[in-house]
Enzyme design. Sequence first.
Site, PDB file in Angstrom:
ATOM      1  N   TYR A 138     -12.445   7.989  -2.690  1.00 51.43           N
ATOM      2  CA  TYR A 138     -11.746   7.445  -1.522  1.00 51.43           C
ATOM      3  C   TYR A 138     -10.242   7.567  -1.708  1.00 51.43           C
ATOM      4  O   TYR A 138      -9.697   7.083  -2.700  1.00 51.43           O
ATOM      5  CB  TYR A 138     -12.129   5.978  -1.311  1.00 51.43           C
ATOM      6  CG  TYR A 138     -11.467   5.367  -0.095  1.00 51.43           C
ATOM      7  CD1 TYR A 138     -11.518   6.020   1.131  1.00 51.43           C
ATOM      8  CD2 TYR A 138     -10.772   4.163  -0.159  1.00 51.43           C
ATOM      9  CE1 TYR A 138     -10.900   5.494   2.251  1.00 51.43           C
ATOM     10  CE2 TYR A 138     -10.155   3.616   0.954  1.00 51.43           C
ATOM     11  CZ  TYR A 138     -10.218   4.283   2.159  1.00 51.43           C
ATOM     12  OH  TYR A 138      -9.605   3.765   3.272  1.00 51.43           O
ATOM     13  N   ASP A 232      -5.330   9.003  -8.115  1.00 50.69           N
ATOM     14  CA  ASP A 232      -5.192   7.954  -7.113  1.00 50.69           C
ATOM     15  C   ASP A 232      -5.377   6.627  -7.848  1.00 50.69           C
ATOM     16  O   ASP A 232      -6.485   6.250  -8.205  1.00 50.69           O
ATOM     17  CB  ASP A 232      -6.262   8.152  -6.035  1.00 50.69           C
ATOM     18  CG  ASP A 232      -6.222   7.069  -4.975  1.00 50.69           C
ATOM     19  OD1 ASP A 232      -5.700   5.974  -5.267  1.00 50.69           O
ATOM     20  OD2 ASP A 232      -6.731   7.308  -3.871  1.00 50.69           O
ATOM     21  N   LYS A 260      -1.632  -1.615  -3.365  1.00 54.78           N
ATOM     22  CA  LYS A 260      -2.247  -2.933  -3.587  1.00 54.78           C
ATOM     23  C   LYS A 260      -1.343  -3.854  -4.425  1.00 54.78           C
ATOM     24  O   LYS A 260      -0.474  -4.504  -3.883  1.00 54.78           O
ATOM     25  CB  LYS A 260      -3.633  -2.763  -4.199  1.00 54.78           C
ATOM     26  CG  LYS A 260      -4.534  -1.911  -3.245  1.00 54.78           C
ATOM     27  CD  LYS A 260      -5.992  -2.091  -3.485  1.00 54.78           C
ATOM     28  CE  LYS A 260      -6.817  -1.088  -2.704  1.00 54.78           C
ATOM     29  NZ  LYS A 260      -7.579  -1.599  -1.614  1.00 54.78           N
TER      30      LYS A 260
HETATM   31  C1  LIG Z   1      -8.610   4.462  -4.379  1.00 52.81           C
HETATM   32  C2  LIG Z   1      -7.985   4.134  -3.061  1.00 52.81           C
HETATM   33  N1  LIG Z   1      -7.124   4.995  -2.534  1.00 52.81           N
HETATM   34  C3  LIG Z   1      -6.501   4.749  -1.369  1.00 52.81           C
HETATM   35  C4  LIG Z   1      -6.757   3.595  -0.659  1.00 52.81           C
HETATM   36  C5  LIG Z   1      -6.088   3.361   0.651  1.00 52.81           C
HETATM   37  O1  LIG Z   1      -5.165   2.336   0.535  1.00 52.81           O
HETATM   38  P1  LIG Z   1      -4.708   1.549   1.859  1.00 52.81           P
HETATM   39  O2  LIG Z   1      -5.881   0.761   2.325  1.00 52.81           O
HETATM   40  O3  LIG Z   1      -3.553   0.702   1.390  1.00 52.81           O
HETATM   41  O4  LIG Z   1      -4.280   2.593   2.830  1.00 52.81           O
HETATM   42  C6  LIG Z   1      -7.651   2.670  -1.171  1.00 52.81           C
HETATM   43  C7  LIG Z   1      -7.945   1.429  -0.433  1.00 52.81           C
HETATM   44  O5  LIG Z   1      -8.819   0.673  -0.754  1.00 52.81           O
HETATM   45  C8  LIG Z   1      -8.297   2.952  -2.390  1.00 52.81           C
HETATM   46  O6  LIG Z   1      -9.208   2.108  -2.898  1.00 52.81           O
END
Ligand SMILES: Cc1ncc(COP(=O)(O)O)c(C=O)c1O
Length: 425
Positions: A138, A232, A260
């Site tokens: 994700y 990520d 986060k």
């Molecule tokens: C691994 C990862 N990347 C990117 C994101 C996207 O972040 P945001 O919700 O702040 O756009 C998330 C959100 O949970 C995530 O878990």
Amino acid sequence: MQKLLTQSEWIDRARAVLPAAGFGNFDPGIIISHGQGSRVWDEGGREYVDYLIGSGPMLLGHGHPEVMEAVLEQLPRGMTFFANNAKGIELAEAIVEAVPCCEQVRFVASGGEADMYAIRLARAYTGRDKILKFEGGYHGMSAEAQMSLAPAKRVNFPQAVPDSAGIPQGVAEQMLIAPFNDLAAVEALLTEHNDIAAIIAEPLQRIIPAQPGFLQGLRDLCDRFNVLLIFDEIVTGFRLAYGGAQERYGVVPDICTLGKIIGGGFPLAALGASAEIMRHFDKSAVGADGWLMQLGTLSGNPVAAAAGLKTMEVLGREGSYERLRALGRRLQDMQSDALSSAGIAHTICGDETLFDIFFTEATCRDYRSAAHDDPSRNATYNAKLREAGVFKSPGKLYPSLALSEADLELTQAAVEAAVVALGQP
Ligand SMILES: Cc1ncc(COP(=O)(O)O)c(C=O)c1O
């Protein structure tokens, strides 16, 4: 005085004005009224131990007094400026000091935005277009990220399956999908395609751990094929360790994204890399053709920066991560022991700082293997936990540093009740 509404009245109001009755994030059948420390309350007045923690940012718990003080100090001085400000610069310095791959950072407002720019940055730096992504990984909501996150149909690797309507077919053609933890598949793709800009990976994919040697193997392959490695770290940054997964696993990517925790509960995320890669954000350094245009109204806003900085300062104190891991281990053990005593097949998948249970005996290795033998068991288990005062996502449990002995005792009782429910026909 405004009349107090019941939870079901709020749900009705939400249904009228929000598609699918919600913000798109979480079960719209619960409306959170407030949070304090390790707990949240719903609009029906029910109290829960919070293992969702805002989907990760609230690692210190809600309303941490020192974070509140930092935010309250900043608020009367201004909420956002669009211009550079001291708090944002201090936050950038603290990230650069903590995170091995970051010599410079650029701020954005959300994790998904950071991932979108990380992909674009890799393309700008290498002059190539294709991105290798892992199935089930994700990376936010950009068109590239919405490929084979939760594919509706099983296709052969490396074909990408869009997860969302509205994504042009051309984007899928720029993406190559591989199974997580499969170095041979990655090597084959890198050998076959000489137009790959980067591999993007969650170093802990959702809750699936990288097998020993996998991340280092990615690093080595990227070096061999001259491809950038993007971690990520939106979730893992400042959670798996102060310096994130790259510190914990000792594998340093070329680019990483953070979110986060670094915003302390406010909208702020970042991407970082070496100064050589980051110069693509500087038109005077790379010229118009190599320049990656980037700006955003809330980027580096001082309230978020103040909250993030204080959160990081508290996390940086002696013993924080040992305590977080000890809490996670207790939560894993209490569930595993209760399920094992009841003879219920399960696997704990994840890291002590972030994990969940799969109702299966298979080890979780990639998107296809990390599944419940019977998904209804997961639904029952989570529903019973919620009924007994445990608030969590159906696919993750985030321990927080605000947890107390009383929280753990309540959780233990909830787990026992949920296990009993699972044993019933
Ligand atoms: C691994 C990862 N990347 C990117 C994101 C996207 O972040 P945001 O919700 O702040 O756009 C998330 C959100 O949970 C995530 O878990």
